[in-house]
Design a protein around this motif. Structure first.
Motif, mmCIF file in Angstrom:
data_model
loop_
_atom_site.group_PDB
_atom_site.id
_atom_site.type_symbol
_atom_site.label_atom_id
_atom_site.label_comp_id
_atom_site.label_asym_id
_atom_site.label_seq_id
_atom_site.Cartn_x
_atom_site.Cartn_y
_atom_site.Cartn_z
ATOM 1 N N SER A 111 -1.056 2.379 1.167
ATOM 2 C CA SER A 111 -0.214 3.329 0.444
ATOM 3 C C SER A 111 -0.928 3.710 -0.838
ATOM 4 N N SER A 112 -0.475 4.819 -1.431
ATOM 5 C CA SER A 112 -1.043 5.220 -2.722
ATOM 6 C C SER A 112 -0.431 4.433 -3.877
ATOM 7 N N SER A 118 -6.628 10.106 2.112
ATOM 8 C CA SER A 118 -5.540 9.150 2.283
ATOM 9 C C SER A 118 -5.894 7.801 1.681
ATOM 10 N N VAL A 119 -4.855 7.049 1.371
ATOM 11 C CA VAL A 119 -4.997 5.683 0.883
ATOM 12 C C VAL A 119 -4.189 4.777 1.802
ATOM 13 N N THR A 140 -6.879 8.616 -10.831
ATOM 14 C CA THR A 140 -7.080 9.774 -9.957
ATOM 15 C C THR A 140 -8.442 9.684 -9.273
ATOM 16 N N TYR A 141 -8.418 9.877 -7.945
ATOM 17 C CA TYR A 141 -9.646 9.896 -7.150
ATOM 18 C C TYR A 141 -9.823 11.286 -6.574
ATOM 19 N N ILE A 167 -6.220 12.515 -5.188
ATOM 20 C CA ILE A 167 -5.080 11.642 -4.926
ATOM 21 C C ILE A 167 -4.951 10.677 -6.096
ATOM 22 N N LEU A 217 -3.838 6.967 -7.380
ATOM 23 C CA LEU A 217 -3.580 5.608 -6.933
ATOM 24 C C LEU A 217 -2.802 4.865 -8.018
ATOM 25 N N TYR A 218 -1.711 4.265 -7.628
ATOM 26 C CA TYR A 218 -0.892 3.465 -8.535
ATOM 27 C C TYR A 218 -1.043 1.991 -8.153
ATOM 28 N N ILE A 247 -9.621 3.854 0.737
ATOM 29 C CA ILE A 247 -9.505 5.276 0.418
ATOM 30 C C ILE A 247 -10.432 6.038 1.357
ATOM 31 N N GLU A 252 -14.120 8.676 -9.050
ATOM 32 C CA GLU A 252 -12.951 8.265 -9.812
ATOM 33 C C GLU A 252 -13.058 8.954 -11.169
ATOM 34 N N ILE A 300 -7.096 -2.178 -0.532
ATOM 35 C CA ILE A 300 -6.824 -0.769 -0.270
ATOM 36 C C ILE A 300 -8.074 -0.096 0.281
#
Length: 535
Positions: free
Chosen positions: A319-320, A315-316, A373-374, A388, A390-391, A330, A346, A328
């Motif tokens: 939010s992702s 989870s982030v 992407t992680y 997940i 991340l943006y 993670i 990463e 943030i």
């Protein structure tokens, strides 16, 4: 009866012809019984008449209060509803030369439409007097009514209304009072009403109603039972049942204490059902029981804990998709795998192993470079991995605006406005001209706006709005359009230029002529010597 005679050569036959006699009757013929308020249909039939006509009348020429329908050989009188104004009806049948016939019929009326109604007051209290009332609604004729009031098998009261002289439907009432005892609670009071009219055929002639002697009490001894228990696993069904002792049955309201100390109203039912429990369903539940008769209230509570089963999570927070500059976190969790047995990487533009604390990686101020992407990998089972994306969103910035050929142009030219910016997601751009009457919006192609064949009307202030979902920026552009030169104004520079050229050209031509003559004499000539120039 007519006789037809037929003759042959040797014999004579006599054939009788039977003519049906003119008769009439009414159906039902006798013992007609009708309940007041219901429907009654009388039928008048005729025989031996080809085209009869019918007439109906009520006693004393009262209004029929019904509908007549004539058919070929019969007529019907429909009364809906029946009332007791008319009990005798006369049907007359006319048959031309055969004359007329008539019959009368009597209708017996009664009313016994519903069961008795029992009322007990006041609220039953041991040692206090209580009155039982039995009402028999809309009875007719009431002079045949018999009423029996019982407590269990004990007869409390017998009453008849033989002397009643009522001529209309009425509700009849009997009452009985006694001192209630504790052992009376729960016993049954029965009211039996009979309307035994021997010469009238109808059913039912007896109606019965029973009601228990109940004392109002409670609520008391209120508890909550939880199934499967006060602690349940996430995803399992959970049923909370509120059990109490109360008469009459109480109103039950479920509520829940929320984390912010407020109270959430749930349902009004004795069972609170949660088909798929979630962790957020944990908390303190309240069952409030209200007896509206005794005006008493009682509450019961239960603390419910919903346990979350261990599972693989990635989870982030928050939010992702975050805005640049936000913090943030993670987090990666594998069921039955400790924090030292998993690694976070990463993999955007290459693989970078990140240093985590208990499976958690924190970015204090997210930048666009942190997007990507992680992947979380179990060091025990390398096939177990979670990923997940991340943006990182960036509002428009570093905005550059170019105006070609210039912000000051001449009528008829094209003006190109180009805008570039740095943002994520990509920005949208809108060019608006500030106008006194209305706002003019110009279209854009990839951040480029073109004003074709500008006129002085295009002079003014333009607003370039650059925006995306996380921010916006506005740039102001001033465009000035000047008019073209007139034709007379264009000739003046040309005349001045021609005069200047002429003034220079005449002396030059004179020198060239002189030099040419000398050249002819000497065969050659130096322009330097001719002009006496020093080199």
């Amino acid at each position: 009866e007519k006789i037809n005679v037929e003759k042959t050569a040797d014999f004579m036959y006599v054939l009788p012809v039977v003519v049906e006699a003119f008769e009439m009757d009414i159906i039902p013929a006798n013992n007609i019984v009708a309940q007041i308020g219901e429907t009654l249909i009388l039928t008048c039939n005729s025989t031996g008449c080809a085209s009869p006509s019918f007439s109906w009348r009520a006693q004393m020429d009262n209004p029929l209060e019904g509908t007549v329908n004539n058919h070929r050989t019969y007529s019907t009188l429909t009364m809906n509803p029946v009332n007791i104004e008319n009990s005798h009806y006369l049907c007359t049948v006319f048959c031309g030369e055969k004359g007329e016939k008539q019959k009368s019929i009597k209708v017996e009326f009664y009313s016994f439409p519903s069961d008795p109604i029992i009322e007990i007051s006041p609220t039953l209290v041991a040692g206090e007097p209580v009155t039982v009332t039995c009402k028999i609604p809309d009875v007719y004729p009431s002079d045949h009514l018999e009423v029996l009031l019982k407590k269990e098998e004990q007869v409390l009261l017998e009453k008849n209304f033989y002397e009643d002289a009522s001529t209309n439907i009425e509700t009849k009432t009997v009452t009985y009072s006694f001192n209630a005892m504790a052992e009376d609670i729960g016993k049954e009071i029965t009211c039996v009403a009979k309307l035994p009219i021997a010469h009238m055929d109808f059913e039912p002639k007896e109606r019965i109603t029973s009601q228990k002697l109940d004392a109002n009490f409670g609520p008391q001894n209120t508890i909550i039972t939880a199934s499967p228990g006060n602690s349940a696993m996430e995803g399992e069904p959970l049923n909370l049942t509120c059990v109490t002792e109360s008469n009459p049955p109480p109103q039950i309201v479920w509520r829940k204490h929320l984390a912010n100390e407020s109270i959430q109203h749930l349902i009004e039912n004795n069972v609170l059902s949660i088909p798929h429990a979630r962790f957020t369903d944990s908390g303190l539940y309240i069952c409030e029981v209200i007896n509206l008769v005794t005006n008493k209230t009682e509450k019961a509570t239960v603390d419910i804990v919903i346990e979350v089963a261990q599972k693989n999570t990635f989870s982030v927070f928050p939010s992702s998709a975050v805005i640049r500059g936000e913090s943030i976190t993670i987090s990666c969790t594998f069921a039955d795998v400790t924090s030292v047995q998993r690694t976070l990487k990463e993999i955007s533009g290459g693989i970078t192993t990140l240093e985590t604390i208990d499976g958690t990686y924190t970015v204090d101020r997210a930048q666009l470079k942190d997007a990507g992407t992680y992947e979380c990998i179990s060091l025990i089972n390398w096939e177990s991995s979670l990923s997940i994306i991340l943006y990182v969103k960036v509002p428009p910035q570093n905005i550059t605006v170019l105006v070609y050929p210039s912000e000051n142009v001449t009528e008829g030219e094209n003006v190109t406005i180009t805008c570039s910016t740095y943002s994520n997601p990509p920005s949208q751009m809108v060019l608006k001209k500030v106008h006194q009457e209305k706002e003019i919006v110009l279209p854009s192609v990839n951040g480029t706006f073109i004003l074709y064949n500008v006129t002085k009307n295009d002079t003014g202030r333009y607003l370039l709005d650059v925006f995306n979902e996380v921010g916006s920026n506005v740039k102001v552009i001033e465009i000035a359009v000047v008019g073209r030169l007139k034709k007379t104004d264009q000739m003046i520079p040309l005349i001045i230029a021609f005069s200047s050229i002429t003034a220079v050209a005449v002396p030059v031509v004179a020198v060239l002529v002189y030099v040419s003559r000398k050249a002819k004499i000497n065969g050659s000539y130096s322009l330097v010597k001719a002009l006496g120039l020093k080199v």
